[in-house]
Design a protein around this motif. Structure first.
Motif, PDB file in Angstrom:
ATOM      1  N   TRP A   1      41.424  37.882  35.795  1.00 22.43           N
ATOM      2  CA  TRP A   1      40.713  39.119  35.492  1.00 22.43           C
ATOM      3  C   TRP A   1      41.266  40.264  36.321  1.00 22.43           C
ATOM      4  N   CYS A   2      41.165  41.471  35.745  1.00 25.03           N
ATOM      5  CA  CYS A   2      41.502  42.701  36.461  1.00 25.03           C
ATOM      6  C   CYS A   2      40.287  43.618  36.490  1.00 25.03           C
ATOM      7  N   ARG A   3      40.121  44.296  37.601  1.00 23.47           N
ATOM      8  CA  ARG A   3      39.082  45.317  37.745  1.00 23.47           C
ATOM      9  C   ARG A   3      39.733  46.680  37.564  1.00 23.47           C
ATOM     10  N   VAL A   4      39.140  47.521  36.724  1.00 21.82           N
ATOM     11  CA  VAL A   4      39.691  48.846  36.449  1.00 21.82           C
ATOM     12  C   VAL A   4      38.633  49.887  36.763  1.00 21.82           C
ATOM     13  N   GLN A   5      38.937  50.769  37.719  1.00 22.21           N
ATOM     14  CA  GLN A   5      38.046  51.877  38.030  1.00 22.21           C
ATOM     15  C   GLN A   5      38.684  53.159  37.500  1.00 22.21           C
ATOM     16  N   VAL A   6      38.028  53.766  36.517  1.00 20.76           N
ATOM     17  CA  VAL A   6      38.513  54.997  35.908  1.00 20.76           C
ATOM     18  C   VAL A   6      37.994  56.164  36.745  1.00 20.76           C
ATOM     19  N   LEU A   7      38.926  57.030  37.188  1.00 17.98           N
ATOM     20  CA  LEU A   7      38.605  58.029  38.187  1.00 17.98           C
ATOM     21  C   LEU A   7      38.261  59.382  37.588  1.00 17.98           C
TER      22      LEU A   7
ATOM     23  N   GLY B   1      45.576  43.072  29.212  1.00 19.64           N
ATOM     24  CA  GLY B   1      44.861  44.197  28.627  1.00 19.64           C
ATOM     25  C   GLY B   1      43.796  43.814  27.626  1.00 19.64           C
ATOM     26  N   SER B   2      43.697  42.548  27.284  1.00 18.27           N
ATOM     27  CA  SER B   2      42.711  42.107  26.293  1.00 18.27           C
ATOM     28  C   SER B   2      41.329  41.965  26.926  1.00 18.27           C
ATOM     29  N   GLU B   3      40.325  41.823  26.060  1.00 14.33           N
ATOM     30  CA  GLU B   3      38.933  41.593  26.466  1.00 14.33           C
ATOM     31  C   GLU B   3      38.405  42.660  27.420  1.00 14.33           C
TER      32      GLU B   3
END
Length: 342
Positions: free
Chosen positions: A235-241, A256-258
């Motif tokens: 899993w990757c954690r993505v924080q949109v700034l 990039g899926s799910e």
């Protein structure tokens, strides 16, 4: 990505305010936030243990079960590594020693480091903390991210990451002792689930990278210039700034899926690791002052606590402190007790 304890390692800090922010398409916000249930509303069989602290301040570094922990007790004249009632190691407080702990089925393994230089030695003991011995003092300048992967036991060996110049290096030694093998990596990396390392630049927006340290094969994880991306192999954690902080908190697979939205502004990681048991993310909801668990399988969220201080995780356990030094209590959740959902 949360701020990391790597200041002496020469990693570059890119402040959020300096990042040009563009508006990314994403899920439309709901007109009213849905109420988040308590943990036992979602998982009635969930078990949270309690460990009250009396006397000197105590910080658990690992749990054998919800009632027995290994951790550090700090007194004026010594710092003690204990497992249950056993004192495993006792060292003087001079030099601000720091302990990094890991477990194997038949051993307790830890680093003893100077909080200033990050140099020190690697130790091991029996599974109950018996018969401690020094494995090696050839540890380098260790990378510390307050992660369960700071020290990884695997295949009868133990590995950690250290810094040398502008590169990082994977250091590995047999639990029985012997020479330390070194695998250099160009750039800033930290260990994640073995055998992978992950990009470790502090607050660096944009793409991330996963490297198999056995053969050097690299996988690029796409990220926009306004996204902080932290990854494990699962899993990757993505924080949109945005200029005032984080606009959205997402999880996705490294390919990039799910991709799914966990929360909006006010949601941040509770600690460095992306997920626990390859399934659960633990976040802080600053708007409500709550510690929250998110399940990647069901998509459900549940409140763990509304009073908490330090939050840590290792293996199947997540634990957090309540109260102060005069009346400190640790709550520990065994994630294996989450069987089914409401």
């Amino acid at each position: 990505m949360i701020p990391r304890d790597c200041t002496p390692l020469g990693l570059v800090l890119v402040t959020l305010a300096a990042i040009a922010v563009v508006v990314l398409p994403g899920p439309k916000p709901e007109s009213k936030a849905a109420a988040i249930p308590s943990l036992t509303d979602v998982w009635p069989d969930a078990r949270i243990g309690t460990e009250a602290v009396t006397g000197a301040p105590y910080t658990p570094l690992a749990y054998l079960d919800s009632g027995v922990s290994a951790g550090i007790t700090r007194a004026n004249d010594s710092i003690r590594l204990t497992l249950g009632d056993r004192v495993v190691r006792e060292v003087p407080p001079s030099g601000s020693p720091r302990f990094v702990l890991s477990q194997a089925p038949d051993a307790l393994v830890w680093l003893e480091l100077s909080d200033v230089t990050r140099a020190g030695s690697l130790w091991r003991a029996g599974p109950l903390g018996e018969n401690p011995v020094r494995v090696t003092s050839d540890v380098g300048r260790v990378v510390l991210l307050e992660s369960q992967y700071d020290l990884v036991v695997h295949d009868g060996q133990v590995s950690w990451m250290a810094v040398r110049g502008d590169a990082t290096e994977v250091r590995t030694v047999a639990l029985s002792g012997g020479p330390v093998t070194v695998t250099p990596l160009s750039g800033d990396f930290a260990l994640t689930a073995w055998p992978f390392a992950t990009s470790a630049a502090i607050e660096q927006a944009g793409p991330s990278e996963l490297v198999d340290v056995r053969d050097g094969r690299s996988t690029k994880v796409d990220g926009q210039s306004v996204e902080l991306v932290d990854c494990t192999p699962s899993w990757c954690r993505v924080q949109v700034l945005r200029q005032s902080g984080t606009a959205r908190f997402d999880l996705m697979r490294p390919d990039g899926s799910e991709r799914r939205r966990v929360g909006g502004k006010g949601i941040r990681p509770a600690f460095g690791d992306v997920v626990v048991l390859d399934r659960y993310a633990v976040v802080v909801d600053d708007d409500r002052g709550a510690l929250v668990l998110y399940d990647t399988v069901s998509g459900r969220m549940a409140d763990l606590a509304t009073e908490f201080g330090t939050v840590l995780a290792r293996g199947p356990f997540v634990w957090w402190s309540e109260g102060g030094n005069e009346a400190l209590t640790w709550r520990v959740l065994d994630l294996r007790t989450l069987k089914g959902s409401a």
